[in-house]
Scaffold this motif. Structure first.
Motif, PDB file in Angstrom:
ATOM      1  N   CYS A  28      36.728  43.193  42.595  1.00  0.00           N
ATOM      2  CA  CYS A  28      37.039  41.825  43.031  1.00  0.00           C
ATOM      3  C   CYS A  28      36.918  40.805  41.903  1.00  0.00           C
ATOM      4  N   ILE A  29      36.022  41.012  40.945  1.00  0.00           N
ATOM      5  CA  ILE A  29      35.919  40.068  39.824  1.00  0.00           C
ATOM      6  C   ILE A  29      37.212  40.080  39.022  1.00  0.00           C
ATOM      7  N   ASP A  32      39.879  38.324  41.021  1.00  0.00           N
ATOM      8  CA  ASP A  32      39.627  36.881  41.057  1.00  0.00           C
ATOM      9  C   ASP A  32      40.022  36.227  39.728  1.00  0.00           C
ATOM     10  N   THR A  60      36.435  43.323  51.596  1.00  0.00           N
ATOM     11  CA  THR A  60      36.330  42.355  50.506  1.00  0.00           C
ATOM     12  C   THR A  60      37.645  42.268  49.738  1.00  0.00           C
ATOM     13  N   MET A  64      40.340  39.181  49.219  1.00  0.00           N
ATOM     14  CA  MET A  64      40.951  38.707  47.979  1.00  0.00           C
ATOM     15  C   MET A  64      42.459  38.538  48.165  1.00  0.00           C
ATOM     16  N   ASP A 127      25.990  37.380  42.644  1.00  0.00           N
ATOM     17  CA  ASP A 127      27.427  37.252  42.431  1.00  0.00           C
ATOM     18  C   ASP A 127      28.178  38.116  43.442  1.00  0.00           C
ATOM     19  N   ARG A 131      30.754  36.669  46.300  1.00  0.00           N
ATOM     20  CA  ARG A 131      32.170  37.072  46.349  1.00  0.00           C
ATOM     21  C   ARG A 131      32.521  37.756  47.667  1.00  0.00           C
ATOM     22  N   GLU A 134      32.726  34.929  50.229  1.00  0.00           N
ATOM     23  CA  GLU A 134      33.976  34.168  50.092  1.00  0.00           C
ATOM     24  C   GLU A 134      35.164  34.956  50.642  1.00  0.00           C
TER      25      GLU A 134
END
Length: 161
Positions: A28-29, A32, A60, A64, A127, A131, A134
Motif C-alpha cells: 500500500c505504501i 499510495d 486494504t 487503495m 504507519d 494506512r 484510511e
C-alpha cells in the motif's frame, strides 16, 4: 498463491497499474506514493488498473483502489478502468460496489512489456494502522454495504490509536 507484486507505467499521461498474485497491504505504501506522483503529474489524463493476474486482494488494497477512484473523480478526470478477467475478483469488485466508481472490463490487456515494478515496503506499526484505517474508511464511504462490512474493523483501529 503467488506473492503479490504491482507493476506500473506511464505514457504521455496515460497510467497503467498491474496487480499480480496475492496483493496485500505491504504494497500500500508503494501504491499510495505512486498515486501521489500520478496526481501531481500535470500530464496525467487517465488510469487503468489491470487485475487480470490478481489471485487475491485484501480489503486494504481495495481501499487503495477506492482512493484512486475518489481522487480521479475529485480531479475531474475520466472514470478509471479496472480490467478483471478472474470471475472471483470480478464478483468481489461488484459486491463492494466498484462498478459504481470504475469502468470494469473483463477482457485482458494485450501489451505489458513496458510496466516497471513498484517496490514493497516494511511498515511501522503506526504507519500500518493509519494506512489500513484510511483504506477502510474509503471503502466505507463507497456505499452502505461497505459501511456495515467494515464499521467494526474501523472502530477497533480507531480505538487502538
Amino acid at each position: 498463491m503467488t506473492v503479490g507484486r504491482i507493476f506500473a507505467a506511464n505514457r504521455d499521461g496515460a497510467y497503467v497499474m498491474k496487480f499480480v498474485g496475492d496483493v496485500r497491504l505491504n504494497l500500500c505504501i508503494a501504491v499510495d506514493e505512486f498515486l501521489d506522483r500520478m496526481f501531481n503529474d500535470p500530464e496525467f489524463r487517465s488510469v487503468l488498473v489491470d487485475l487480470s493476474t490478481t489471485e487475491g486482494i485484501d480489503s486494504t488494497s481495495l481501499g487503495m483502489l477506492a482512493k484512486l477512484s475518489n481522487r480521479t473523480r475529485e480531479s475531474e478526470r475520466p472514470t478509471p478502468v479496472l480490467v478483471s478477467t478472474n470471475p472471483d475478483i470480478t464478483r468481489l469488485l461488484l459486491t463492494m460496489g466498484f462498478d459504481d466508481v470504475f469502468q470494469i472490463i473483463e477482457e485482458p490487456l494485450e501489451h505489458e512489456s513496458q510496466l516497471g515494478e513498484l517496490p514493497g515496503a516494511e511498515l511501522g506499526a503506526e504507519d500500518l494502522r493509519s494506512r489500513v484505517l484510511e483504506a477502510h474508511r474509503t471503502l466505507m464511504g463507497m456505499n452502505e454495504h461497505n459501511r456495515l462490512e467494515f464499521k467494526d474493523l474501523v472502530a477497533t483501529l480507531e480505538a487502538s490509536g
